[in-house]
Write a protein that holds these residues in place. Structure first.
Motif, mmCIF file in Angstrom:
data_model
loop_
_atom_site.group_PDB
_atom_site.id
_atom_site.type_symbol
_atom_site.label_atom_id
_atom_site.label_comp_id
_atom_site.label_asym_id
_atom_site.label_seq_id
_atom_site.Cartn_x
_atom_site.Cartn_y
_atom_site.Cartn_z
ATOM 1 N N GLU A 267 -5.206 -11.566 3.583
ATOM 2 C CA GLU A 267 -5.037 -10.601 4.687
ATOM 3 C C GLU A 267 -6.149 -9.986 5.339
ATOM 4 O O GLU A 267 -6.119 -10.387 6.852
ATOM 5 C CB GLU A 267 -4.376 -8.980 3.860
ATOM 6 C CG GLU A 267 -3.361 -9.063 3.595
ATOM 7 C CD GLU A 267 -2.849 -8.205 2.755
ATOM 8 O OE1 GLU A 267 -3.406 -6.951 2.242
ATOM 9 O OE2 GLU A 267 -2.234 -7.827 1.998
ATOM 10 N N ASP A 268 -7.285 -9.846 4.557
ATOM 11 C CA ASP A 268 -8.674 -9.475 5.284
ATOM 12 C C ASP A 268 -8.853 -11.718 6.069
ATOM 13 O O ASP A 268 -9.767 -11.220 7.343
ATOM 14 C CB ASP A 268 -9.689 -9.194 4.408
ATOM 15 C CG ASP A 268 -9.554 -7.826 4.212
ATOM 16 O OD1 ASP A 268 -8.713 -7.340 5.008
ATOM 17 O OD2 ASP A 268 -9.847 -7.942 3.754
ATOM 18 N N LYS B 140 -7.049 -11.695 9.482
ATOM 19 C CA LYS B 140 -7.225 -11.629 10.282
ATOM 20 C C LYS B 140 -8.524 -12.024 10.760
ATOM 21 O O LYS B 140 -8.713 -11.533 12.414
ATOM 22 C CB LYS B 140 -8.031 -9.696 9.794
ATOM 23 C CG LYS B 140 -6.713 -8.598 9.069
ATOM 24 C CD LYS B 140 -7.262 -7.875 9.005
ATOM 25 C CE LYS B 140 -6.511 -6.327 8.475
ATOM 26 N NZ LYS B 140 -6.985 -5.694 8.028
#
Length: 430
Positions: A269-270, A273
């Motif tokens: 998820e990071d 981003k």
């Protein structure tokens, strides 16, 4: 006109472009660089995601296998490994109870010098290092059959250890969705047959349909390759995970630790981003660099740029790849496949005898055959580059001039351009 520079080997290539035609100059999103990886690792393993702290899981006298990535995937192992080992030592686990297992997958074993590059001189001296051998039936044992029918044979060092810690880096992956996490076990520590059974899911289930569209970059849900990897890792159920997350520029920005799935998912998820970059529309021309050395050391590594850049270009558009590739024909098995142009015959051959380099070449050729592809590379690579379906150029400016001629032939005056300076590490999101 504006000059743009893109990484090329250990230097760069520049080109002057009409700025009003450039709709996207793609860079990774803002990210904080981790200034002290050791401190970040200690914080992560003492405050993990979905697991107790490492020091509360492992006990004195237990055998511990730490699975590490091989030299083709530099993850910062030399920075975080000493922290893990010290934490183990502090709870009474001796160096002689720790084994480093190099998750080679189908790759060759390390040389002693490469072991030092990966883990650092002190760790190489202190700890036992074992190279996983996917083709040795004496070192891989059957554990379980996954829901896809894959018989999971895993390195018995992992299966028999009291505690297993997997490490690696969360990255974009062209058919597993993301690298890191569960890939330390499957394919990292699996048998050759288990790996091939897993990877063949990257082809569409229907012969003749080419690549499986669900087995692609950033896709986990519904991805049969990713599902099988998850189940393959679950049969081992590693006790702990430590993964680094890199910025598109190749700097470590984060260390995630804890449960082998939950902590890794936080890393994915990071990563998205940072690496997932929104684009306004598909472009007529995409100019993409792998990101320079070592990402363009050979075409096999550099094609990760193709896999991402294809998400930014219009069907039948123009792609310009900036790739030095001093070792362009390494590994030879990939080079042999890369020259195949008949996709129907290529797919049939691949289904009969699947190999990972073969699939990478097949997927790349599917991209190249559907666009006009220029490749900026070393002149000595030109003959081979032509065989791969690219049009070779010595400079980026030369490639752009040829692209302009092509645009004129197509009658396109209001063409659009997207630039990807780190094509292997950024993902266009429409």
């Amino acid at each position: 006109m504006k000059t743009f520079s893109l990484p090329y080997g250990k230097s760069s290539m520049s080109v002057s472009l009409p700025e009003d035609h450039v709709i996207c100059d793609m860079h990774g999103n803002a990210a904080t660089i981790c200034e002290d990886v050791a401190a970040a690792t200690l914080e992560a393993i003492r405050n993990p995601i979905g697991r107790k702290p490492l020091r509360e899981i492992v006990k004195a006298g237990e055998s511990v296998v730490i699975v590490i990535s091989d030299i083709t995937r530099l993850c910062g192992t030399d920075k975080f490994l000493p922290v893990i080992v010290k934490e183990l030592n502090d709870v009474g686990v001796r160096d002689e109870d720790i084994t480093l297992l190099v998750a080679t997958g189908t790759h060759r074993a390390h040389t002693p010098e490469e072991d030092i590059v990966v883990v650092g001189e002190e760790m190489a001296k202190r700890l036992k290092i074992v190279q996983h051998d996917c083709k040795n039936p004496n070192t891989n044992v059957y554990v379980k059959t996954t829901s896809t029918g894959n018989k999971a044979y895993i390195d018995k060092l992992v299966v028999e250890a009291d505690r297993v810690i997997i490490t690696g880096a969360v990255t974009l992956h062209p058919f597993a969705g993301f690298g890191g996490g569960r890939k330390a076990i499957l394919p990292g520590c699996a048998s050759y047959e288990t790996i091939i059974y897993n990877h063949v899911n990257a082809l569409d289930p229907v012969p003749g349909n080419g690549c499986n569209k669900l087995a692609d970059c950033s896709i986990i849900e519904g991805n049969p390759v990713a599902l099988d990897m998850k189940e393959g890792c679950a049969v081992v159920d590693p006790d702990f995970l430590v993964n680094t997350v890199f910025t598109p520029d190749g700097e470590i920005c984060e260390v995630v630790a804890g449960h082998w799935w939950d902590a890794w998912q936080k890393g994915t998820e990071d990563l998205i981003k940072m690496a997932g970059v929104k684009i306004p529309e598909l472009a007529d021309v995409v100019i993409a660099s792998s990101g320079g050395f070592p990402k363009d050391i050979n075409l096999y590594q550099a094609t990760k740029c193709h896999m991402n850049a294809t998400f930014a270009v219009k069907k039948g558009g123009i792609m310009i790849f900036v790739m030095e590739c001093p070792d362009i024909k390494e590994p030879p098995i990939f080079a042999n496949y890369a020259a195949k142009s008949d996709l129907a015959a290529f797919e049939k051959e691949l289904r009969a005898d699947f190999t990972v380099p073969g699939f990478v070449a097949f997927k790349t050729r599917n991209i190249v055959n559907n666009v006009t592809a220029y490749m900026v590379t070393m002149p000595e690579n030109f003959d081979f580059v032509r065989q791969t379906g690219h049009i070779p150029c010595a400079t980026l400016q030369e490639a752009w001039e040829l692209a302009q001629q092509k645009l004129a032939e197509q009658g396109k005056k209001d063409y659009t351009i997207t630039i990807m300076g780190h094509g292997s590490a950024t993902l266009p999101i429409l």
